[in-house]
Structure formats: C-alpha cells, structure tokens
Design an enzyme around this catalytic site. Sequence first.
Site, PDB file in Angstrom:
ATOM      1  N   LYS A  58       0.805  -1.219   0.000  1.00  0.00           N
ATOM      2  CA  LYS A  58       0.000   0.000   0.000  1.00  0.00           C
ATOM      3  C   LYS A  58       0.838   1.270   0.000  1.00  0.00           C
ATOM      4  CE  LYS A  58      -3.939  -2.102   2.425  1.00  0.00           C
ATOM      5  NZ  LYS A  58      -3.359  -3.422   2.708  1.00  0.00           N
ATOM      6  N   ARG A  85      -7.106  -8.275  -8.533  1.00  0.00           N
ATOM      7  CA  ARG A  85      -7.815  -9.550  -8.653  1.00  0.00           C
ATOM      8  C   ARG A  85      -9.305  -9.275  -8.771  1.00  0.00           C
ATOM      9  NH1 ARG A  85     -10.065  -9.300  -3.626  1.00  0.00           N
ATOM     10  NH2 ARG A  85      -8.765  -8.509  -1.929  1.00  0.00           N
ATOM     11  N   GLU A 133      -2.395   6.687   8.328  1.00  0.00           N
ATOM     12  CA  GLU A 133      -3.019   7.730   7.533  1.00  0.00           C
ATOM     13  C   GLU A 133      -4.204   8.355   8.255  1.00  0.00           C
ATOM     14  OE1 GLU A 133      -3.802   5.553   3.984  1.00  0.00           O
ATOM     15  OE2 GLU A 133      -5.787   4.925   4.615  1.00  0.00           O
ATOM     16  N   HIS A 165     -13.610  -3.757  10.009  1.00  0.00           N
ATOM     17  CA  HIS A 165     -12.972  -3.220   8.804  1.00  0.00           C
ATOM     18  C   HIS A 165     -13.104  -4.180   7.623  1.00  0.00           C
ATOM     19  CE1 HIS A 165     -11.352   0.088  11.095  1.00  0.00           C
ATOM     20  NE2 HIS A 165     -10.765  -0.746  11.926  1.00  0.00           N
TER      21      HIS A 165
END
Length: 674
Positions: free
Chosen positions: A116, A297, A200, A235
């Site tokens: 990421k 994917r 973040e 999440h």
Amino acid sequence: MFKSLLIANRGEIAVRIIRTARRMGLKTIAVYSDADANAYHVAEADEAYRIGPAPAAESYLRVEAILDACARSGAEAVHPGYGFLSENASFAEACAKAGLVFVGPPADAIRAMGLKDAAKVLMEKAGVPVVPGYHGDNQDADFLSVQAEKIGYPVLIKAVAGGGGKGMRRVDEPADFAKELKSAQREAGSAFGDERVLVEKYVARPRHIEIQVFADSHGRAVSLHERDCSLQRRHQKVIEEAPAPGMPPEMRKTMGEAAVAAAKAIGYSGAGTVEFIADASEGLKADSFWFMEMNTRLQVEHPVTEAITGLDLVEWQLRVASGEHLPMTQSEVPLNGHAVEVRLYAEDPAKNFFPSTGRMLRLRAPSNMPHVRTDMGVREGDEVSMFYDPMIGKIIAHGETRLIALRTLRGFLSRMEVAGPKTNLAFLAAVMGHDAFMAGDIDTGFIDRHLDALVPGRCVGARVLALGVAGHLLQRKTDAEVAQQRRDEPHSPWAANDSWVLGGHRSEVLKFTVADEEVTLTVTPDGDGWRIAGACADGEEIVVSAVMDDDHALTATVDGVRLTASCVQKGTGFILLHEGAATEFEIVDPMDVDVASDADTGALKAPMPGKIIQVLAESGARVKKGAGLVVMEAMKMEQTLVAGVDSVVADVRVAVGDQVEAGAVLVSFEEKAE
C-alpha cells in the site's frame, strides 16, 4: 482459448468460477486440502487434486503444491480466485515459467500495487489523489507515533500488505497508539507474513467506494462503474451495492477516469478494483475522494457489478487472459437498475461477530424469486471449518431501483433457513430494513453506530418461545410414537407422553436455556393445543396449536396468529428457524443440577479452537466485568476474550503460542469481587 482451467482456491469463488468455465466448455480442475475433501467446490469440478493438510499454509498457499496439481492434471491455465495466492506476484511468475496461463494481471502490476505504501507513491505520480498520511519505510514505534501526531487523530493504522481489514486499527487517542500498533503488526504478520504498516488520516464520515476496472493486453482499459462497500464490521465489508447511493454523475466520471489512469499507470491487464475513500460529511463530491489501494484480482463483491451491467466478469477474465480484446468501449458499458449483495458469515453478531464453526444442519433458500442470486460455498451437511474464512456465501438482489432491491433482498433473507453454526442472517435482514440504510445515510461507521438496533439483546419474544414449545412437544410426541412402533406393542395411553392423566390433563413444567438465559414455562394441554404460562412479561398465557411435517416444518397458530417456522435438531436440543432468525433451545434436564454458566463455574473458556496471541491476565489480579484477559486468533481474526463477571484471577492456564481446543479453560477465578 485454453481448454482446461485449474482453480487455485476453495469455497464460493471456486464454485462460481467453475460454473462460468463449464459454460464456456472448459475442463474444470479443483484442488483441496484434507479439510475440504468433501467440499462443495470439489463436487462441482470435473476433477479434483489433493494439495496438503488442512492449514492454508500447508495447502492453498503452497505454490509448489498448486503447480504439481497443474502438472498432474494437465491444466493449461490457473485462476487464483481471491485471497490465498491471488495477489502473489511470485506465483504469477511461477505459473508463466511452468507454461501456464495465469488468469490475472502481470506480476509487475501485482507488485506495483501489492504494498500500500509504494502504491500510494505511484498513484501520486500518476495524479491520483491519495489520503494524507505516512507511507514510508521507517517502522520504529516512536517515529510512527510522532507521524500520527502530525497527521492528527483519529488515525488509521493499516498493514502494508494484504487487505480484508486484517492488520487495521483505528486509533482515537495518542495513549492508545502503541498498543494498537503492536496488535496491527502482530495480525499483519500472521495474515501476510509482513508486519509493516502505514499510518493515515481517518476520514470523519468515510464512504468506501471502489471502481471495477478491466484492461486487456492491447492497451485498452475501461471502468465498469462503482460499488459502495461502506457497511463493514471489523474493517471487513459485509454489504455492498452498485451503483453507490447518492453518487453524482460527474463524480462517477471523475472517479472512473482516475481508476482507469491508475490501471494504465502500471500496465494492468484483467480484472481489478481501485478502492477510494470519500468524505460524505457534506454529501458525495467530485473533489472529495482519495485513493486507498488497488486489488489486483476479482473482488468478492463483483456480482453487484455483473447485475447492473449484465456482464460475466469471470468470462471477461478468461477471454482477456487468452489474449482477446475487451468486448466493449467505455461508452458501451451498461448501467441498469440497482444491486445489493450481503455476505452470509458463520459468526455471532451478539458476540462482536466472533466466528463460529460446525456442521451446516440446514441451508435452504426460498424459491421463485428470480431477481435474487445466491453464490454459496457450502451445502447443507457441509462442515464450516476453523481453518478458513467464515463466509458461507453471498446473496445478491437486483431491482429497477435501490428500494426495490433492498425490499427484495430483505424478503429473501427473512425466508432463508440457516442452522448449525451461528450466522449473521438476522443481522443482515435487520440492516436491509433499517430506516437510515434505506434512506442511503451510510458510511463506514454505520454498523457501530446502529449496533443496538441491528443486534438486539438476547431476550427472546413470547411468540418464539411458544413456537419452540410447540416444536419440542410435537417432536417429543413423534419420538415416543416411533419408539412405541419399534417396540411393536399395542397403542397404549401410558406410552403417549402427552401429559394425559386419569381425570383430565395436568400441567407440565418445561425448562430451556435460550439465548444464554434459563426459561421456565408451564404448559397445559388445551384441546388440540396448549396454554403456555411464563412466556409473557405481563403474566398472560399464550394459546398455541401446531402441526409438524416430516421435514420438521412447523405451522402454528399463536394467539390467533398463523405462523410458520422450522425445528432443526442439534444435540439434545434444537434450533428454531423463524423469519430469518435462528434461536437455539437447550433442553434442561430436571435431574441435571450442573447447569451453571462459565461465569458461575469460575473459568474463562475458549469459545472455539484457536491460537493464543496475547495473555493480559495475571494471577491474583482483580478484574472487572468486560476486562480483556486473553487475545485469541481463530479463523484469521483476533478476538479479545473478556471477564464475564467481576472476579479475582486464580490461575492463567495458557501462554502465548498455545493452540487450544473449544471449551479449554484459559483463566480460572478465585471468587467474584465484592
């Protein structure tokens, strides 16, 4: 086009790929671990090959085992599905080296988006907006804490590798950062073999909106519109829909163009999803979204895109992998109606969505609902194993409008019958009917905000108790009749087991444990039915009559209201299925005095098999109800087990790294604290 396809996966995605491949005339080849020898996907494939023991690390994650199965079967192509090796660049390269077609993007594209932090840097260079945060290599805890302070709380800690909510923690206060960082790193290391994280900004009213992109090997790429995946627990997505509610056309265009730019920036080919976070504080706007990550994917939620476009994305994958051009341009991509998907999980919403295991005793869907699709990974009678993700399958509804799709799906869910492991079926139906959800007032905090309404307390209503009593009495009568027939004795009133006594009927006291509470009911025969006392808080009696067929389907009249339900035997008790809810009735033997709960017996027990990740309890410590005692990993998720009552810890029976079975004593207590 290749002629044979090996599916390097399991569960519902393997079944789904097999069905499209078979329709296209391909030979389908499955792989299986020891735990999946009799699994649904194995039965659906033309051939199936064993690849190792039950743990994924020893089977579905072993590249050499998959390649060996390809060699033995003569497979020409490999579809990785999602999860497992689907985003493993080394696996994609190994397939190419072995002369196999990998149904997915090039290895370089997987690597570019696989981490990421690196992906965000790449997207910044491509002009795609990214969430403010720290995406660098420094993993020192103190340094990351300083970065979090600079970003401003709340912040989100996210694993650099992988997805699915694993290794992700929201942190609201600086004092909690160090603890949550360790937890996220530990979970990331366990799930992905990589403990690195990024930090973040946490968006206040975030909407999780993603764009389905498709690219071919000839330089063409298109967007197949957006999906809203904002409803999440732990999440992890649980409900998805397309298109996103309240999405302005200009934002759809801007976001779609950004996603296509992201795909082209890495030389992408095949199906992919570019995930964005949008700030919904003032409604969706074309300048208030940021790139989060790209999944290289097919996604779990791809059926909602298929529903609104009328396309088969697996077919597109197979055709693109064989070198064909994309079949349409951007302007030709349809967008018809609205679709909603729910993920049916083996988990207990009342216990923080803790995973559940066991045999699927009942799994039946209502018929004659043509606008609903089911993608199931297990069948009635199959085992939900502790070794893999607890998703049972997906249910997708399509309608001309969002409200039509929601109502259709809610009606379908309320008529489903699922029994065995605990599931989130009733929770999903509750979400479909929630006023705020129906109004489109959603963000990623929706479930937490409305949890009390979506997961009501464990108190059981009088009607359900009455249905349970009727089911129990009818089943008991049937059992008595069967036993009498087996003894081959003449029919006798002494064997009827129906509370008949000389001079009239007498009342009978029945005891059940329902929703962790012991319920005592007094039942008196009344004509063809019964009068039940003790079910209503106001002391009123309930009058119920019922019949049960050979499949344990119950038709009952409760205080003049006609209802239907089903009773499924489980151990010495049964599960009552009514309006999508599964209520377990444990029959209390009046001769058995050992009916104490875990809290009363002075022990914290493992709710299911798993691995001890962290021990928080200390011998001699005084703990309050709800205090964390042990952190356990089961079915890929961490769960903190807490004290059920105020207590004093007598002994800690486990250590970090221990593998424990269900019911094992983890912590014992001296006494309840005063």
